[in-house]
Design a protein around this motif. Structure first.
Motif: not given
Length: 137
Positions: A104-108, A113-121
């Motif tokens: 998810v982080n790689n795509v964000l 886009l920010p990569v903070n928050g839980t995985v579901p967020e």
């Protein structure tokens, strides 16, 4: 007469020095202009990549907004820096749901886009940014 010759020689030396300084200044300015031109050319090329990716992503978001089933293919968004399809972009809503944090982080990050928050967020952030409706619990 000797004094006059000395003064003329001194003036000639000064004129030569001033000419050399002017020539060096001209060369410096020419180099700076050339560098600015190269920088602007690269900047415009980079801007064209961003604009093309942004246009593609806008179309992809509209197409993705019509996806309402887990296994219907999504239209991949493009990386704003490269203009290429984002590596690891999920192909379906089901794949978004199964994405791990690093994926998810790689795509964000490719979408700035920010990569903070839980995985579901972060998955929710991704869903919304690619044109999908928010996932309801």
């Amino acid at each position: 007469m000797n004094q006059l010759n000395t003064r003329v020689a001194q003036l000639d030396t000064r004129v030569t020095q001033n000419h050399n300084i002017a020539t060096q200044n001209h060369n410096n300015v020419t180099q700076q202009i050339t560098q600015l031109n190269q920088d602007m050319t690269q900047g415009f090329a980079d801007l064209r990549v961003v604009l093309a990716a942004t246009e593609h992503n806008t179309v992809a978001r509209v197409a993705n907004s019509h996806v309402n089933r887990p296994n219907v293919p999504l239209m991949a968004l493009h990386d704003l820096a490269t203009g290429a399809p984002i590596p690891g972009f999920p192909g379906t809503i089901a794949q978004i749901t199964a994405m791990q944090g690093a994926d998810v982080n790689n795509v964000l990050m490719a979408l700035n886009l920010p990569v903070n928050g839980t995985v579901p967020e972060r998955r929710q952030r991704l869903r919304l940014h690619i044109g999908l409706l928010a996932e309801t619990a």
